[in-house]
Design an enzyme around this catalytic site. Structure first.
Site, short mmCIF file in Angstrom:
data_model
loop_
_atom_site.label_atom_id
_atom_site.label_comp_id
_atom_site.label_asym_id
_atom_site.label_seq_id
_atom_site.Cartn_x
_atom_site.Cartn_y
_atom_site.Cartn_z
N GLY A 1 0.81 -1.22 0.00
CA GLY A 1 0.00 0.00 0.00
C GLY A 1 0.85 1.27 0.00
O GLY A 1 0.40 2.31 -0.48
N GLU B 1 2.84 -8.18 -1.71
CA GLU B 1 1.60 -8.82 -1.25
C GLU B 1 1.57 -10.33 -1.51
O GLU B 1 1.01 -11.09 -0.75
CB GLU B 1 0.39 -8.17 -1.92
#
Ligand code: CO8
Length: 258
Positions: free
Chosen positions: A109, A132
């Protein structure tokens, strides 16, 4: 008179300056931080005194991603109903230019937040990545889309499929970021860039940002049509008259944002 816990915001010389401030967890982006960030950006976007915004972190981290413990045990339905990414989507509606000033980790993020900005200035220590996959998920805030548009399919594939991150130098080379400076010069560099933008006529800046972003999701023909309309529209602004007259009269323009 804001009461933020995880960000520090100030305005100087028409530049809104926002520091992500959760250093104990490398500025992990929890719900509260994102909602504070989006709220202050929305407020600055409406503030006539602000012409450009800068988001930065600290020397060790811009942001090491979403807050992993916060989402670790969530179910799909909980994620869907909570819909944190709806907050992120509000970043796209901001009309003023946003600069990310990145030092240290910009992961997950954090990398997506930097890519949601319009320009990225990095220090030599910056690291960009989408790890991720290593956690059993994929990027959720634009990583597969903005990274691919920025650096092309094969590079994005490698990063997203293996979780390998990029150094600032590599990121510069492949066109992910605007420039790299030594860590101690990062803030000054970002501020200079922001001030340069802040001096330009605000209506033209706003439309220029819109037009460039449209290039990312329109055909060339539609994009050119869109650009032409905005170009013609700017001839209804006083700043266009002032800018062109000042050139003809060989003086500096004084832009008013009208
Ligand atoms: N979330 C929560 N805490 C974190 C995070 C994180 N993403 N990253 C680091 N921290 C914490 C650590 O747990 C540690 O806390 P403590 O001291 O209590 O143990 C502290 O920050 C310092 O971290 P490290 O000790 O790990 O520091 P190192 O220098 O050894 O390592 C790394 C730095 C390599 C950055 C390492 O911390 C790391 O790998 N962090 C996780 C990076 C990552 O996987 N990011 C992706 C997260 S997923 C994501 O971003 C999905 C985005 C989807 C969109 C957003 C939807 C809301």
């Amino acid at each position: 008179n804001r009461n933020d816990r995880y960000i520090v915001a100030s305005i100087r010389e028409n530049v809104g300056w926002i520091r992500l401030n959760r250093p104990e967890v490398l500025n992990a982006l929890n719900l509260q931080l994102i909602s504070e960030l989006v709220a202050v950006l929305t407020e600055m976007d409406r503030d006539e005194n602000v012409r450009c915004m800068v988001i930065t972190g600290n020397e060790k981290a811009f942001a090491a991603g979403a807050d992993i413990p916060e989402m670790a045990e969530a179910s799909s339905v909980e994620m869907l109903i909570q819909d944190q990414l709806a907050e992120w989507d509000r970043l796209r509606k901001l009309t003023k230019p946003l600069i990310a000033a990145v030092s240290g980790y910009a992961l997950g993020g954090g990398c997506e937040l930097a890519m949601a900005c319009d320009l990225i200035v990095a220090s030599e220590t910056a690291v960009f990545g989408q790890p991720e996959i290593l956690l059993g998920v994929i990027p959720g805030a634009g990583g597969t889309q903005r990274l691919t548009r920025a650096v092309g399919k094969v590079r994005a594939m490698e990063m997203v499929l293996t979780g390998r991150s990029m150094t600032a130098r590599e990121a510069l080379q492949v066109g992910l970021i605007n420039r790299v400076v030594p860590p101690e010069l990062l803030e000054a560099e970002a501020m200079n860039l922001a001030k340069k933008i802040a001096q330009q006529p605000p209506v033209a800046v706003r439309l220029a940002k819109q037009a460039v972003l449209k290039a990312m999701d329109m055909t060339l023909e539609n994009g050119l049509d869109y650009e032409q309309k905005l170009f013609y529209f700017l001839f209804s602004t006083e700043d266009q008259k002032e800018g062109m007259r000042a050139f003809v009269e060989k003086r500096k323009p004084r832009f008013q944002g009208k």
